[in-house]
Design a protein around this motif. Structure first.
Motif, PDB file in Angstrom:
ATOM      1  N   SER A  54       0.651  -1.142  -0.001  1.00 14.16           N
ATOM      2  CA  SER A  54      -0.017  -0.110  -0.001  1.00 14.16           C
ATOM      3  C   SER A  54       0.844   1.341   0.039  1.00 14.16           C
ATOM      4  O   SER A  54       0.257   2.183  -0.360  1.00 14.16           O
ATOM      5  CB  SER A  54      -0.950   0.021   1.327  1.00 14.16           C
TER       6      SER A  54
ATOM      7  N   HIS B 122       0.564   4.346   6.897  1.00 14.80           N
ATOM      8  CA  HIS B 122       0.071   5.009   5.872  1.00 14.80           C
ATOM      9  C   HIS B 122       0.114   6.613   5.890  1.00 14.80           C
ATOM     10  O   HIS B 122       0.766   7.007   6.946  1.00 14.80           O
ATOM     11  CB  HIS B 122      -1.515   4.876   5.699  1.00 14.80           C
TER      12      HIS B 122
ATOM     13  N   ARG C  44      -7.119  11.154   8.754  1.00  9.69           N
ATOM     14  CA  ARG C  44      -7.513  10.340   7.595  1.00  9.69           C
ATOM     15  C   ARG C  44      -6.262  10.061   6.729  1.00  9.69           C
ATOM     16  O   ARG C  44      -5.450  10.679   6.805  1.00  9.69           O
ATOM     17  CB  ARG C  44      -8.681  10.695   6.701  1.00  9.69           C
TER      18      ARG C  44
ATOM     19  N   GLN D 131      -4.253   7.633   3.931  1.00  6.67           N
ATOM     20  CA  GLN D 131      -4.158   6.799   2.480  1.00  6.67           C
ATOM     21  C   GLN D 131      -2.676   6.007   2.178  1.00  6.67           C
ATOM     22  O   GLN D 131      -1.586   6.737   2.422  1.00  6.67           O
ATOM     23  CB  GLN D 131      -4.550   7.717   1.467  1.00  6.67           C
TER      24      GLN D 131
ATOM     25  N   ASN E 173      -2.602   3.534  -2.854  1.00  8.99           N
ATOM     26  CA  ASN E 173      -4.063   3.141  -2.998  1.00  8.99           C
ATOM     27  C   ASN E 173      -4.552   4.201  -3.843  1.00  8.99           C
ATOM     28  O   ASN E 173      -4.273   5.396  -3.552  1.00  8.99           O
ATOM     29  CB  ASN E 173      -4.483   2.995  -1.359  1.00  8.99           C
ATOM     30  N   ARG E 174      -5.701   3.993  -4.515  1.00 14.98           N
ATOM     31  CA  ARG E 174      -6.341   5.002  -5.117  1.00 14.98           C
ATOM     32  C   ARG E 174      -7.374   5.884  -4.349  1.00 14.98           C
ATOM     33  O   ARG E 174      -7.786   6.863  -4.785  1.00 14.98           O
ATOM     34  CB  ARG E 174      -7.324   4.445  -6.342  1.00 14.98           C
ATOM     35  N   THR E 175      -7.670   5.242  -3.278  1.00 12.00           N
ATOM     36  CA  THR E 175      -8.821   6.009  -2.467  1.00 12.00           C
ATOM     37  C   THR E 175      -8.244   6.088  -1.080  1.00 12.00           C
ATOM     38  O   THR E 175      -7.449   5.219  -0.531  1.00 12.00           O
ATOM     39  CB  THR E 175     -10.141   5.112  -2.395  1.00 12.00           C
ATOM     40  N   PRO E 176      -8.797   7.048  -0.139  1.00 12.64           N
ATOM     41  CA  PRO E 176      -8.180   7.139   1.318  1.00 12.64           C
ATOM     42  C   PRO E 176      -8.806   6.016   2.196  1.00 12.64           C
ATOM     43  O   PRO E 176      -9.801   5.196   1.653  1.00 12.64           O
ATOM     44  CB  PRO E 176      -9.005   8.344   1.511  1.00 12.64           C
ATOM     45  N   ASP E 177      -8.340   5.708   3.244  1.00 13.32           N
ATOM     46  CA  ASP E 177      -8.986   4.781   4.241  1.00 13.32           C
ATOM     47  C   ASP E 177     -10.146   5.267   4.721  1.00 13.32           C
ATOM     48  O   ASP E 177     -10.556   6.554   4.693  1.00 13.32           O
ATOM     49  CB  ASP E 177      -7.927   4.709   5.348  1.00 13.32           C
ATOM     50  N   ALA E 178     -10.898   4.143   4.881  1.00 21.37           N
ATOM     51  CA  ALA E 178     -12.537   4.645   5.022  1.00 21.37           C
ATOM     52  C   ALA E 178     -12.613   5.486   6.406  1.00 21.37           C
ATOM     53  O   ALA E 178     -13.529   6.225   6.470  1.00 21.37           O
ATOM     54  CB  ALA E 178     -13.500   3.402   4.955  1.00 21.37           C
TER      55      ALA E 178
END
Length: 166
Positions: free
Chosen positions: A41, A81, A96, A98, A102-107
């Motif tokens: 990641s 991250h 937050r 990422q 990874n293409r998207t941030p962690d939820a």
């Protein structure tokens, strides 16, 4: 020739084991904790199999762009991250994160503890060695290789043909 090669292999293996263990002990003495990167990641910044020595930093010093080890809520394991957002609410710091790959941030938004582990030193690929020699089977395999090399070297010394190089 074989004896010199086997001797060099034994010395190299022993030096590698000594280097890994002394580095880990030295790092711990300095207050650094080892962390092995097990996923991709953070690829291109921190590679899978890297050994990361982390040092605690005050949560108040963590900024957007920093890489930190965060402990998400629930049963998910801690993750290394990059901080992409930071919030201060009621005296607590929330972030937050990422992974760089990874293409998207962690939820989830994660509440930081007072001290946050951050990378102090990253050593590519050394995590594989640490993982291997940290397990019982890895130690057994390393010991077996060393014993086989020493045994082959001793047999060669005893049974080498007359006039063959030592």
């Amino acid at each position: 020739m074989v004896r010199r090669l086997s001797g060099a292999l034994v010395v190299g293996a022993l030096l590698l084991v000594i280097l890994v263990f002394s580095s880990l002990l030295g790092a711990r003495a300095l207050g650094l904790e080892p962390l092995v990167v097990r996923s991709g990641s953070m690829e291109s910044t921190i590679h899978t199999g890297s050994l990361v020595l982390v040092d605690d930093q005050p949560a108040a010093d963590i900024a957007v762009g920093d890489v930190a080890v965060v402990d998400p809520p629930g049963s998910a394991p801690p993750r290394l991250h990059r901080v992409i957002e930071r919030f201060d609410e009621h005296g607590h710091v929330f972030v937050r994160t990422q992974g760089d790959a990874n293409r998207t941030p962690d939820a989830d938004v994660v509440a930081l503890p007072p001290e946050v582990p951050t990378p102090a030193l990253v050593v590519p690929a050394l995590g594989y060695v640490v993982t291997a020699v940290s397990s019982r089977s890895g130690m057994l395999a390393a010991a077996t290789v060393i014993v086989v090399i020493l045994g082959a070297s001793a047999l060669w010394a005893m049974w080498r043909p007359t006039g063959a190089p030592a």
